[in-house]
Design a protein around this motif. Structure first.
Motif, mmCIF file in Angstrom:
data_model
loop_
_atom_site.group_PDB
_atom_site.id
_atom_site.type_symbol
_atom_site.label_atom_id
_atom_site.label_comp_id
_atom_site.label_asym_id
_atom_site.label_seq_id
_atom_site.Cartn_x
_atom_site.Cartn_y
_atom_site.Cartn_z
ATOM 1 N N LEU A 140 1.034 -1.321 0.051
ATOM 2 C CA LEU A 140 0.165 0.131 -0.058
ATOM 3 C C LEU A 140 0.244 1.577 -0.166
ATOM 4 O O LEU A 140 0.307 2.163 -0.182
ATOM 5 C CB LEU A 140 -1.312 -0.027 1.031
ATOM 6 N N THR A 141 1.927 1.178 1.011
ATOM 7 C CA THR A 141 2.779 2.476 0.971
ATOM 8 C C THR A 141 3.671 2.415 -0.613
ATOM 9 O O THR A 141 3.869 3.920 -1.184
ATOM 10 C CB THR A 141 4.025 1.826 1.936
ATOM 11 N N LEU B 228 -1.134 9.314 2.584
ATOM 12 C CA LEU B 228 -1.365 7.889 3.270
ATOM 13 C C LEU B 228 0.246 7.409 2.942
ATOM 14 O O LEU B 228 0.359 6.327 4.858
ATOM 15 C CB LEU B 228 -1.473 7.504 1.937
ATOM 16 N N VAL B 229 1.246 7.964 2.626
ATOM 17 C CA VAL B 229 2.618 6.824 2.805
ATOM 18 C C VAL B 229 2.831 8.010 4.671
ATOM 19 O O VAL B 229 3.479 6.861 5.235
ATOM 20 C CB VAL B 229 3.916 8.123 2.183
ATOM 21 N N ALA B 230 2.618 8.878 5.060
ATOM 22 C CA ALA B 230 3.073 9.040 6.160
ATOM 23 C C ALA B 230 1.997 7.892 7.338
ATOM 24 O O ALA B 230 2.600 7.626 8.061
ATOM 25 C CB ALA B 230 2.199 10.095 6.524
ATOM 26 N N THR C 13 2.874 0.957 10.634
ATOM 27 C CA THR C 13 4.289 0.587 10.275
ATOM 28 C C THR C 13 4.755 0.293 11.732
ATOM 29 O O THR C 13 5.477 -0.642 12.134
ATOM 30 C CB THR C 13 5.310 0.199 9.138
ATOM 31 N N THR C 14 5.006 1.392 12.655
ATOM 32 C CA THR C 14 5.491 1.251 13.265
ATOM 33 C C THR C 14 5.132 1.205 14.766
ATOM 34 O O THR C 14 5.164 0.399 15.670
ATOM 35 C CB THR C 14 5.264 2.898 13.716
ATOM 36 N N LEU D 235 -4.916 14.806 -5.617
ATOM 37 C CA LEU D 235 -3.494 13.694 -5.347
ATOM 38 C C LEU D 235 -2.772 13.647 -5.099
ATOM 39 O O LEU D 235 -2.317 12.700 -4.321
ATOM 40 C CB LEU D 235 -3.685 13.096 -6.481
ATOM 41 N N TRP D 236 -1.539 14.033 -5.204
ATOM 42 C CA TRP D 236 -0.278 14.890 -4.372
ATOM 43 C C TRP D 236 -0.414 14.695 -2.933
ATOM 44 O O TRP D 236 -0.021 13.648 -2.612
ATOM 45 C CB TRP D 236 0.322 15.623 -4.262
#
Length: 294
Positions: free
Chosen positions: A31-32, A172-174, A180-181, A165-166
């Motif tokens: 997803l990332t 989403l990455v953040a 994940t952390t 979109l950007w």
């Protein structure tokens, strides 16, 4: 005498828990990478759109008298070609205008008697607001009532959507980094609780908290890299598929979202960045937890 398994294998099981950790990381990285591809493509498109439209103007001259209209076009073109801020001036011929109007007017647009505004395409060197204002004043001084339109203003809604979109991709990455952390912290604390007796024995044998934490971070880094490789390969393949589909569309705007080699390098680096992040989170969590329990 049978050799004892290494402590690192005891601290985090190689069974169901490890397999679950690998697949969770695979999903996270999948997803990332997709979110990062979306953000990079949108950023690439926004930059290309800004470069293309920053200095683009269209001069529109309306008049019923064709001869007077053409004379005005000639005066404006001659004046703008002397302006150092202008890199290109090109009158739009009637055939091209008729083609653009055909979806609305049909073949009636080809009628030579049909009144049609004269259009002039203008490209500025930088597209600064001061240059645009000066060119607009210059054109209107020659032909009162002439309209000067900026292409960037027409496509402002599109630019806003691309920016959204950007921001969505970056957000989403953040979010996936935070998630994940959190997964790593839960896995590390679960391993501490499960193998409390083994950790106590290691402490009695002289192992420090940092040495114990190193065992955890190695196991978690391996799980993250393994799962990350699986997720990244799937995401990169899906991204390549979508990139090929964009190229097949033949749309100039969609083609601006095609990723560059530098963008692909960033996507490939995502699993390694997340593995380093997971190692750091596991180390800090384990050391802090062990110190608090002394």
């Amino acid at each position: 005498m049978e050799a004892l398994p290494t402590p690192s294998r005891h601290l985090l099981d190689d069974g169901r828990r490890t397999r679950a950790m690998v697949w969770i990381m695979a999903i996270m990285i999948f997803l990332t990478v997709l979110a990062a591809a979306l953000g990079l493509g949108a950023a690439r498109s926004a930059g290309s759109l800004d470069r293309e439209l920053a200095g683009r103007l269209t001069v529109q001259i309306i008049g019923a008298d064709k001869d007077a209209q053409q004379a005005s076009v000639a005066k404006v073109v001659a004046a703008l070609r002397k302006d150092p801020a202008v890199t290109r001036v090109a009158p739009v011929d009637r055939a091209r205008l008729a083609k653009l109007l055909k979806p609305w007017l049909g073949d009636a647009g080809l009628d030579p008697d049909l009144p049609m505004p004269a259009m002039i395409d203008v490209d500025l060197r930088h597209g600064d607001t001061a240059d645009v204002a000066r060119v607009t004043a210059q054109v209107q001084a020659i032909v009162p009532g002439a309209q000067v339109d900026r292409h960037a203003r027409w496509l402002a809604p599109v630019r806003g959507f691309i920016t959204t979109l950007w921001l969505l991709g970056a957000g989403l990455v953040a979010l996936m980094a935070v998630a994940t952390t959190a997964v790593v912290l839960l896995a590390a604390r679960s391993g501490l609780d499960t193998h409390r007796d083994t950790i106590d024995v290691l402490h009695m044998l002289g192992s420090t908290d940092v040495q114990v934490a190193r065992l955890f971070q190695r196991r978690i880094a391996l799980d993250t890299l393994t799962g990350g490789a699986i997720g990244a390969v799937g995401a990169l393949a899906l991204t390549a598929f979508f990139q090929a589909r964009l190229a097949m569309l033949g749309s100039q705007m969609m083609n601006t979202m095609v990723l560059t080699p530098a963008d692909w390098a960033i996507l490939v680096a995502v699993p390694f960045v997340f593995a380093l992040m997971a190692m750091a989170a596991a180390r800090l969590s384990v050391v802090r937890t062990l110190k608090s329990q002394l």
